[in-house]
Scaffold this motif. Structure first.
Motif, PDB file in Angstrom:
ATOM      1  N   GLY A  24       4.325  21.618  17.552  1.00 25.62           N
ATOM      2  CA  GLY A  24       4.103  20.644  18.606  1.00 25.62           C
ATOM      3  C   GLY A  24       3.480  21.277  19.834  1.00 25.62           C
ATOM      4  N   ILE A  25       3.298  20.441  20.826  1.00 25.59           N
ATOM      5  CA  ILE A  25       2.747  20.882  22.107  1.00 25.59           C
ATOM      6  C   ILE A  25       3.879  21.510  22.924  1.00 25.59           C
ATOM      7  CG2 ILE A  25       1.658  20.104  24.251  1.00 25.59           C
ATOM      8  CD1 ILE A  25      -0.192  19.814  21.859  1.00 25.59           C
ATOM      9  N   ARG A  26       3.569  22.643  23.520  1.00 25.21           N
ATOM     10  CA  ARG A  26       4.536  23.326  24.389  1.00 25.21           C
ATOM     11  C   ARG A  26       3.921  23.502  25.771  1.00 25.21           C
ATOM     12  NH1 ARG A  26       6.303  27.306  20.111  1.00 25.21           N
ATOM     13  NH2 ARG A  26       7.421  25.946  18.667  1.00 25.21           N
ATOM     14  N   ASP A  27       4.759  23.553  26.787  1.00 22.89           N
ATOM     15  CA  ASP A  27       4.266  23.844  28.129  1.00 22.89           C
ATOM     16  C   ASP A  27       3.583  25.208  28.121  1.00 22.89           C
ATOM     17  OD1 ASP A  27       5.188  21.451  29.167  1.00 22.89           O
ATOM     18  OD2 ASP A  27       7.094  22.305  29.840  1.00 22.89           O
ATOM     19  N   TYR A  28       2.664  25.393  29.058  1.00 18.79           N
ATOM     20  CA  TYR A  28       1.933  26.657  29.143  1.00 18.79           C
ATOM     21  C   TYR A  28       2.900  27.833  29.193  1.00 18.79           C
ATOM     22  CZ  TYR A  28      -1.025  30.430  30.678  1.00 18.79           C
ATOM     23  OH  TYR A  28      -1.674  31.637  30.751  1.00 18.79           O
ATOM     24  N   PHE A  36      -2.970  37.186  23.152  1.00 18.78           N
ATOM     25  CA  PHE A  36      -4.422  37.327  22.982  1.00 18.78           C
ATOM     26  C   PHE A  36      -4.822  38.795  23.130  1.00 18.78           C
ATOM     27  CE2 PHE A  36      -8.349  38.154  25.268  1.00 18.78           C
ATOM     28  CZ  PHE A  36      -9.250  37.875  24.245  1.00 18.78           C
ATOM     29  N   ALA A  37      -4.342  39.458  24.155  1.00 17.99           N
ATOM     30  CA  ALA A  37      -4.727  40.856  24.402  1.00 17.99           C
ATOM     31  C   ALA A  37      -4.353  41.746  23.217  1.00 17.99           C
ATOM     32  CB  ALA A  37      -4.074  41.364  25.690  1.00 17.99           C
ATOM     33  N   GLU A  38      -3.199  41.505  22.619  1.00 19.09           N
ATOM     34  CA  GLU A  38      -2.797  42.294  21.447  1.00 19.09           C
ATOM     35  C   GLU A  38      -3.773  42.087  20.292  1.00 19.09           C
ATOM     36  OE1 GLU A  38       1.238  41.222  20.504  1.00 19.09           O
ATOM     37  OE2 GLU A  38       1.964  41.904  22.461  1.00 19.09           O
ATOM     38  N   HIS A  39      -4.162  40.854  20.064  1.00 17.79           N
ATOM     39  CA  HIS A  39      -5.090  40.574  18.958  1.00 17.79           C
ATOM     40  C   HIS A  39      -6.506  41.027  19.293  1.00 17.79           C
ATOM     41  CE1 HIS A  39      -2.428  38.772  16.041  1.00 17.79           C
ATOM     42  NE2 HIS A  39      -1.718  38.420  17.101  1.00 17.79           N
ATOM     43  N   THR A  60      -4.611  27.626  24.793  1.00 15.80           N
ATOM     44  CA  THR A  60      -3.750  28.717  25.258  1.00 15.80           C
ATOM     45  C   THR A  60      -4.467  29.634  26.241  1.00 15.80           C
ATOM     46  OG1 THR A  60      -4.286  30.160  23.383  1.00 15.80           O
ATOM     47  CG2 THR A  60      -2.338  28.714  23.156  1.00 15.80           C
ATOM     48  N   SER A  61      -5.781  29.486  26.382  1.00  7.47           N
ATOM     49  CA  SER A  61      -6.552  30.301  27.325  1.00  7.47           C
ATOM     50  C   SER A  61      -6.669  29.645  28.697  1.00  7.47           C
ATOM     51  CB  SER A  61      -7.954  30.567  26.768  1.00  7.47           C
ATOM     52  OG  SER A  61      -8.746  29.395  26.807  1.00  7.47           O
ATOM     53  N   VAL A  62      -6.050  28.479  28.859  1.00  6.12           N
ATOM     54  CA  VAL A  62      -6.166  27.720  30.106  1.00  6.12           C
ATOM     55  C   VAL A  62      -4.813  27.718  30.826  1.00  6.12           C
ATOM     56  CG1 VAL A  62      -6.732  25.490  31.145  1.00  6.12           C
ATOM     57  CG2 VAL A  62      -7.953  26.263  29.087  1.00  6.12           C
ATOM     58  N   PRO A  63      -4.677  28.502  31.889  1.00  9.49           N
ATOM     59  CA  PRO A  63      -3.411  28.521  32.622  1.00  9.49           C
ATOM     60  C   PRO A  63      -3.007  27.108  33.066  1.00  9.49           C
ATOM     61  CG  PRO A  63      -4.798  30.335  33.331  1.00  9.49           C
ATOM     62  CD  PRO A  63      -5.643  29.461  32.439  1.00  9.49           C
ATOM     63  N   GLY A  64      -1.735  26.798  32.820  1.00  7.44           N
ATOM     64  CA  GLY A  64      -1.205  25.507  33.226  1.00  7.44           C
ATOM     65  C   GLY A  64      -1.343  24.402  32.202  1.00  7.44           C
ATOM     66  N   PRO A  69       1.264  26.346  20.252  1.00  6.37           N
ATOM     67  CA  PRO A  69       1.344  27.794  20.462  1.00  6.37           C
ATOM     68  C   PRO A  69       0.563  28.577  19.399  1.00  6.37           C
ATOM     69  CG  PRO A  69       3.365  27.000  19.483  1.00  6.37           C
ATOM     70  CD  PRO A  69       2.515  25.788  19.757  1.00  6.37           C
ATOM     71  N   ILE A  70      -0.725  28.277  19.328  1.00  3.33           N
ATOM     72  CA  ILE A  70      -1.633  28.971  18.413  1.00  3.33           C
ATOM     73  C   ILE A  70      -2.743  29.575  19.267  1.00  3.33           C
ATOM     74  CG2 ILE A  70      -3.269  28.721  16.501  1.00  3.33           C
ATOM     75  CD1 ILE A  70      -1.565  26.298  15.575  1.00  3.33           C
ATOM     76  N   ILE A  71      -2.834  30.885  19.244  1.00  6.60           N
ATOM     77  CA  ILE A  71      -3.831  31.601  20.036  1.00  6.60           C
ATOM     78  C   ILE A  71      -5.170  31.512  19.315  1.00  6.60           C
ATOM     79  CG2 ILE A  71      -4.450  33.816  21.093  1.00  6.60           C
ATOM     80  CD1 ILE A  71      -1.727  32.554  22.060  1.00  6.60           C
TER      81      ILE A  71
END
Length: 184
Positions: A24-28, A36-39, A60-64, A69-71
């Protein structure tokens, strides 16, 4: 395209077939940047001998912005048809092939929480991903509209993740059109 080693595929290969939406959708979550940095580093190491660009895209790249939760990681390569230059290395690094289609390959983690989209450097899709991401990062109204749309769509059962993605198309297109107009 000139310089390609071979013709690209002409149809969609969806390894494993359609899959239902199970997250589902999760808050930021600020930890998405770290994931992302790890991958990014994992991909950079796997493709160290190749010229690639690696960028965080998707919600997931957009703050807020609330998101599944899929990068989403965007990797660009010189020749999408030269899979021997990148695909085997990504598979050896623990990713699994999910999609092979004209101009695009997608690998993901076995846990399905990271999607790596591979395109050629100058692919139109690359510009489209960045246009949407950058607009959502800078325009609160469009970010809110997109989040509301995703939350409403997630109230339904989706037997195919692609159908969920397709259902967002009209809103995404409208946001990108406003982004293009703002550039003029």
């Amino acid at each position: 395209m000139p310089g390609r080693r071979r013709p690209d595929v002409t149809s969609l290969e969806l390894v494993g077939g359609p899959e239902p939406v199970t997250v589902g959708i999760r808050d930021y979550d600020p930890s998405w940047r770290l994931a992302f940095a790890e991958h990014r580093d994992r991909i950079r190491l796997a493709l160290a001998d190749r010229y690639v660009e690696i960028t965080h895209i998707g919600s997931t790249s957009v703050p807020g912005l609330a998101a599944k939760p899929i990068i989403d990681v965007l990797v660009t390569v010189e020749d999408i048809t030269a899979e021997e230059d990148y695909l085997d290395a990504l598979l050896r690094s623990g990713y699994e092939l999910r999609v092979r289609e004209p101009g695009h390959r997608l690998v993901r983690t076995p846990e399905r929480n990271v999607h790596v989209h591979v395109y050629e450097h100058d692919a139109r899709a690359v510009d489209e991903y960045l246009l949407l991401r950058d607009r959502l990062r800078t325009d609160a109204a469009d970010r809110a509209l997109y989040e509301q749309t995703k939350r409403e769509l997630m109230q339904r059962d989706w037997e195919d993740m692609n159908a969920y993605a397709d259902a967002k198309t009209a809103v995404i297109d409208a946001i990108k059109e406003r982004a293009r107009a703002a550039r003029r």
